[in-house]
Every structure is written in structure tokens, then in C-alpha cells.
Scaffold this motif. Sequence first.
Motif, PDB file in Angstrom:
ATOM      1  N   PHE A 172       3.329  10.327   0.403  1.00 30.64           N
ATOM      2  CA  PHE A 172       2.493  10.555  -1.137  1.00 30.64           C
ATOM      3  C   PHE A 172       2.058  11.882  -1.270  1.00 30.64           C
ATOM      4  CE2 PHE A 172      -1.277  10.598  -3.660  1.00 30.64           C
ATOM      5  CZ  PHE A 172      -0.781  10.454  -4.815  1.00 30.64           C
ATOM      6  N   PHE A 173       1.444  12.633  -0.306  1.00 29.32           N
ATOM      7  CA  PHE A 173       0.955  13.980  -0.310  1.00 29.32           C
ATOM      8  C   PHE A 173       2.401  14.969   0.009  1.00 29.32           C
ATOM      9  CE2 PHE A 173      -3.199  12.178   0.844  1.00 29.32           C
ATOM     10  CZ  PHE A 173      -3.675  12.603  -0.498  1.00 29.32           C
ATOM     11  N   LYS A 174       3.557  14.674   0.443  1.00 33.73           N
ATOM     12  CA  LYS A 174       4.519  15.279   0.705  1.00 33.73           C
ATOM     13  C   LYS A 174       5.155  15.547  -0.750  1.00 33.73           C
ATOM     14  CE  LYS A 174       5.987  14.514   5.344  1.00 33.73           C
ATOM     15  NZ  LYS A 174       7.058  13.754   6.434  1.00 33.73           N
ATOM     16  N   LYS A 175       5.154  14.221  -1.436  1.00 34.47           N
ATOM     17  CA  LYS A 175       5.786  14.379  -2.875  1.00 34.47           C
ATOM     18  C   LYS A 175       4.994  15.295  -3.686  1.00 34.47           C
ATOM     19  CE  LYS A 175       8.074   9.983  -2.662  1.00 34.47           C
ATOM     20  NZ  LYS A 175       8.052   8.406  -3.558  1.00 34.47           N
ATOM     21  N   ILE A 176       3.688  15.344  -3.401  1.00 32.71           N
ATOM     22  CA  ILE A 176       2.586  16.190  -4.314  1.00 32.71           C
ATOM     23  C   ILE A 176       3.025  17.486  -3.947  1.00 32.71           C
ATOM     24  CG2 ILE A 176       0.332  16.971  -4.669  1.00 32.71           C
ATOM     25  CD1 ILE A 176      -0.519  13.775  -4.556  1.00 32.71           C
ATOM     26  N   LYS A 177       3.213  17.837  -2.838  1.00 32.14           N
ATOM     27  CA  LYS A 177       3.450  19.267  -2.302  1.00 32.14           C
ATOM     28  C   LYS A 177       4.802  19.722  -2.760  1.00 32.14           C
ATOM     29  CE  LYS A 177       0.898  19.692   2.033  1.00 32.14           C
ATOM     30  NZ  LYS A 177       0.899  19.577   3.463  1.00 32.14           N
ATOM     31  N   LYS A 178       5.803  18.947  -2.909  1.00 28.93           N
ATOM     32  CA  LYS A 178       6.860  19.184  -3.530  1.00 28.93           C
ATOM     33  C   LYS A 178       6.977  19.506  -5.091  1.00 28.93           C
ATOM     34  CE  LYS A 178      10.360  16.456  -0.411  1.00 28.93           C
ATOM     35  NZ  LYS A 178      10.887  15.308  -0.416  1.00 28.93           N
ATOM     36  N   LEU A 179       6.159  18.973  -5.725  1.00 25.00           N
ATOM     37  CA  LEU A 179       5.862  19.014  -7.345  1.00 25.00           C
ATOM     38  C   LEU A 179       5.413  20.702  -7.405  1.00 25.00           C
ATOM     39  CD1 LEU A 179       4.008  16.013  -8.453  1.00 25.00           C
ATOM     40  CD2 LEU A 179       6.374  16.578  -8.717  1.00 25.00           C
ATOM     41  N   GLU A 180       4.738  21.321  -6.638  1.00 29.46           N
ATOM     42  CA  GLU A 180       4.164  22.714  -6.787  1.00 29.46           C
ATOM     43  C   GLU A 180       3.468  22.770  -8.052  1.00 29.46           C
ATOM     44  OE1 GLU A 180       7.558  25.394  -6.189  1.00 29.46           O
ATOM     45  OE2 GLU A 180       8.215  24.391  -4.145  1.00 29.46           O
ATOM     46  N   ILE A 181       2.434  22.220  -7.992  1.00 28.47           N
ATOM     47  CA  ILE A 181       1.586  22.271  -9.167  1.00 28.47           C
ATOM     48  C   ILE A 181       0.721  23.486  -9.108  1.00 28.47           C
ATOM     49  CG2 ILE A 181      -0.078  21.246 -10.821  1.00 28.47           C
ATOM     50  CD1 ILE A 181       0.704  18.457  -9.669  1.00 28.47           C
ATOM     51  N   GLN A 182       1.133  24.339 -10.125  1.00 27.56           N
ATOM     52  CA  GLN A 182       0.381  25.633 -10.016  1.00 27.56           C
ATOM     53  C   GLN A 182      -1.019  25.673 -11.052  1.00 27.56           C
ATOM     54  OE1 GLN A 182       1.271  28.311  -8.139  1.00 27.56           O
ATOM     55  NE2 GLN A 182       3.302  26.701  -7.563  1.00 27.56           N
ATOM     56  N   GLU A 183      -1.243  24.910 -11.811  1.00 26.82           N
ATOM     57  CA  GLU A 183      -2.524  25.015 -12.610  1.00 26.82           C
ATOM     58  C   GLU A 183      -3.463  24.298 -11.887  1.00 26.82           C
ATOM     59  OE1 GLU A 183       0.422  23.535 -13.477  1.00 26.82           O
ATOM     60  OE2 GLU A 183       1.294  24.667 -15.050  1.00 26.82           O
ATOM     61  N   PRO A 184      -4.706  24.868 -12.257  1.00 36.25           N
ATOM     62  CA  PRO A 184      -6.085  24.145 -11.763  1.00 36.25           C
ATOM     63  C   PRO A 184      -6.030  22.639 -12.155  1.00 36.25           C
ATOM     64  CG  PRO A 184      -6.669  25.944 -12.824  1.00 36.25           C
ATOM     65  CD  PRO A 184      -4.976  25.865 -13.004  1.00 36.25           C
ATOM     66  N   ILE A 185      -6.629  22.093 -11.491  1.00 39.55           N
ATOM     67  CA  ILE A 185      -6.930  20.357 -11.980  1.00 39.55           C
ATOM     68  C   ILE A 185      -7.584  20.445 -13.043  1.00 39.55           C
ATOM     69  CG2 ILE A 185      -9.091  19.849 -10.595  1.00 39.55           C
ATOM     70  CD1 ILE A 185      -6.079  17.427 -10.703  1.00 39.55           C
ATOM     71  N   GLU A 186      -8.718  21.223 -13.326  1.00 40.69           N
ATOM     72  CA  GLU A 186      -9.402  21.162 -14.414  1.00 40.69           C
ATOM     73  C   GLU A 186      -8.317  21.169 -15.647  1.00 40.69           C
ATOM     74  OE1 GLU A 186     -10.372  23.158 -12.081  1.00 40.69           O
ATOM     75  OE2 GLU A 186     -11.816  21.865 -11.127  1.00 40.69           O
ATOM     76  N   GLU A 187      -7.547  22.062 -15.593  1.00 38.91           N
ATOM     77  CA  GLU A 187      -6.791  22.416 -16.674  1.00 38.91           C
ATOM     78  C   GLU A 187      -5.698  21.372 -17.108  1.00 38.91           C
ATOM     79  OE1 GLU A 187      -3.332  25.726 -17.918  1.00 38.91           O
ATOM     80  OE2 GLU A 187      -4.795  26.459 -16.584  1.00 38.91           O
ATOM     81  N   LEU A 188      -5.113  20.588 -16.107  1.00 37.00           N
ATOM     82  CA  LEU A 188      -4.309  19.384 -16.119  1.00 37.00           C
ATOM     83  C   LEU A 188      -5.155  18.422 -16.849  1.00 37.00           C
ATOM     84  CD1 LEU A 188      -2.577  19.546 -12.552  1.00 37.00           C
ATOM     85  CD2 LEU A 188      -1.414  19.904 -14.855  1.00 37.00           C
ATOM     86  N   LEU A 189      -6.431  18.063 -16.300  1.00 35.39           N
ATOM     87  CA  LEU A 189      -7.052  17.141 -17.080  1.00 35.39           C
ATOM     88  C   LEU A 189      -7.482  17.373 -18.359  1.00 35.39           C
ATOM     89  CD1 LEU A 189      -9.521  16.183 -13.988  1.00 35.39           C
ATOM     90  CD2 LEU A 189      -7.759  15.005 -14.836  1.00 35.39           C
ATOM     91  N   ALA A 190      -7.703  18.697 -18.657  1.00 34.83           N
ATOM     92  CA  ALA A 190      -7.789  19.138 -20.031  1.00 34.83           C
ATOM     93  C   ALA A 190      -6.794  18.682 -21.091  1.00 34.83           C
ATOM     94  CB  ALA A 190      -8.422  20.477 -20.260  1.00 34.83           C
ATOM     95  N   MET A 191      -5.555  18.753 -20.354  1.00 32.65           N
ATOM     96  CA  MET A 191      -4.358  18.579 -21.227  1.00 32.65           C
ATOM     97  C   MET A 191      -4.176  17.179 -21.708  1.00 32.65           C
ATOM     98  SD  MET A 191      -1.435  20.390 -19.289  1.00 32.65           S
ATOM     99  CE  MET A 191      -1.513  22.320 -18.852  1.00 32.65           C
ATOM    100  N   LEU A 192      -4.845  15.880 -20.969  1.00 31.77           N
ATOM    101  CA  LEU A 192      -4.784  14.673 -21.193  1.00 31.77           C
ATOM    102  C   LEU A 192      -5.785  14.572 -22.279  1.00 31.77           C
ATOM    103  CD1 LEU A 192      -5.178  13.169 -17.727  1.00 31.77           C
ATOM    104  CD2 LEU A 192      -3.269  13.261 -18.956  1.00 31.77           C
TER     105      LEU A 192
ATOM    106  N   THR B 100       0.856  -1.212  -0.110  1.00 33.55           N
ATOM    107  CA  THR B 100       0.136  -0.025   0.071  1.00 33.55           C
ATOM    108  C   THR B 100       0.899   1.297  -0.007  1.00 33.55           C
ATOM    109  OG1 THR B 100      -0.010  -0.097   2.414  1.00 33.55           O
ATOM    110  CG2 THR B 100      -2.062  -1.224   1.330  1.00 33.55           C
ATOM    111  N   ILE B 101       0.336   2.425  -0.425  1.00 31.13           N
ATOM    112  CA  ILE B 101       0.924   3.562  -0.389  1.00 31.13           C
ATOM    113  C   ILE B 101       0.831   4.334   0.895  1.00 31.13           C
ATOM    114  CG2 ILE B 101       1.159   5.936  -1.658  1.00 31.13           C
ATOM    115  CD1 ILE B 101      -0.182   4.559  -4.025  1.00 31.13           C
ATOM    116  N   ASP B 102       1.837   4.905   1.381  1.00 28.21           N
ATOM    117  CA  ASP B 102       2.079   5.609   2.610  1.00 28.21           C
ATOM    118  C   ASP B 102       1.501   7.063   2.187  1.00 28.21           C
ATOM    119  OD1 ASP B 102       2.375   6.762   5.029  1.00 28.21           O
ATOM    120  OD2 ASP B 102       4.587   6.755   4.976  1.00 28.21           O
ATOM    121  N   LYS B 103       0.151   7.293   2.806  1.00 29.39           N
ATOM    122  CA  LYS B 103      -0.538   8.486   2.465  1.00 29.39           C
ATOM    123  C   LYS B 103       0.416  10.134   2.676  1.00 29.39           C
ATOM    124  CE  LYS B 103      -5.080   6.837   2.665  1.00 29.39           C
ATOM    125  NZ  LYS B 103      -6.503   7.072   3.251  1.00 29.39           N
ATOM    126  N   LYS B 104       0.882   9.740   3.878  1.00 30.05           N
ATOM    127  CA  LYS B 104       1.868  11.210   3.859  1.00 30.05           C
ATOM    128  C   LYS B 104       2.959  11.344   3.297  1.00 30.05           C
ATOM    129  CE  LYS B 104       0.779  10.801   9.224  1.00 30.05           C
ATOM    130  NZ  LYS B 104       1.255  10.606  10.587  1.00 30.05           N
TER     131      LYS B 104
END
Length: 90
Positions: free
Chosen positions: A70-90, A64-68
Motif C-alpha cells: 500500500f505505501f509503495k503504491k502511495i510513493k509511486k503516486l508522487e503527491i506533491q500537495e500538502p494533505i490539507e490542500e487535498l482535503l480542501a479539494m473534497l 486485509t491490505i498489505d501495508k508495505k
Amino acid sequence: MQTEAIKLNLIKYIMEIVDASKLEKIDLVLREISENEGDIHKLVKPMRKRLDVEVLKKEQRYKTIDKKKFFKKIKKLEIQEPIEELLAML
């Protein structure tokens, strides 16, 4: 009937080939197919009568994935775009 039609089409195609190197390639491919036909049967495994997720987890060594972490890694990515915009890119 379809199998016979395919065989006839292959025979017609092969009969029209003039280049000996092409015929040698076809011969090689056909030999490989017939030799490897037995190998395919070794790879086929019967299906299980019952699917048990826990058994699959053990067999595949699922972790299983350690949630803490996982979310630390996400914060390190510093994603600025809204989730809708990122999904639209797919």
C-alpha cells in the motif's frame, strides 16, 4: 388517510390526461409494480440477532491490505500537495 389522498390525486391526474400513449405508459408501470411486488419480498432477509464481524468477513471474503504494498503504491503516486490542500479539494 394519506394513502387515500394520494389515490384521489392519482385518479384526478389520470382523468385529466388526454394523450392515450401517456395512459398506456402509466398502465405499463402500474402492471410492472404489481407484478414485481412479490419479487421484493424474496429480496428481504431477516436481520441477524447478533452482529459478528468475523462472520461477515468470511461471508464477504474480506482480505486485509498489505501495508508495505500500500505505501509503495502511495510513493509511486508522487503527491506533491500538502494533505490539507487535498482535503480542501473534497
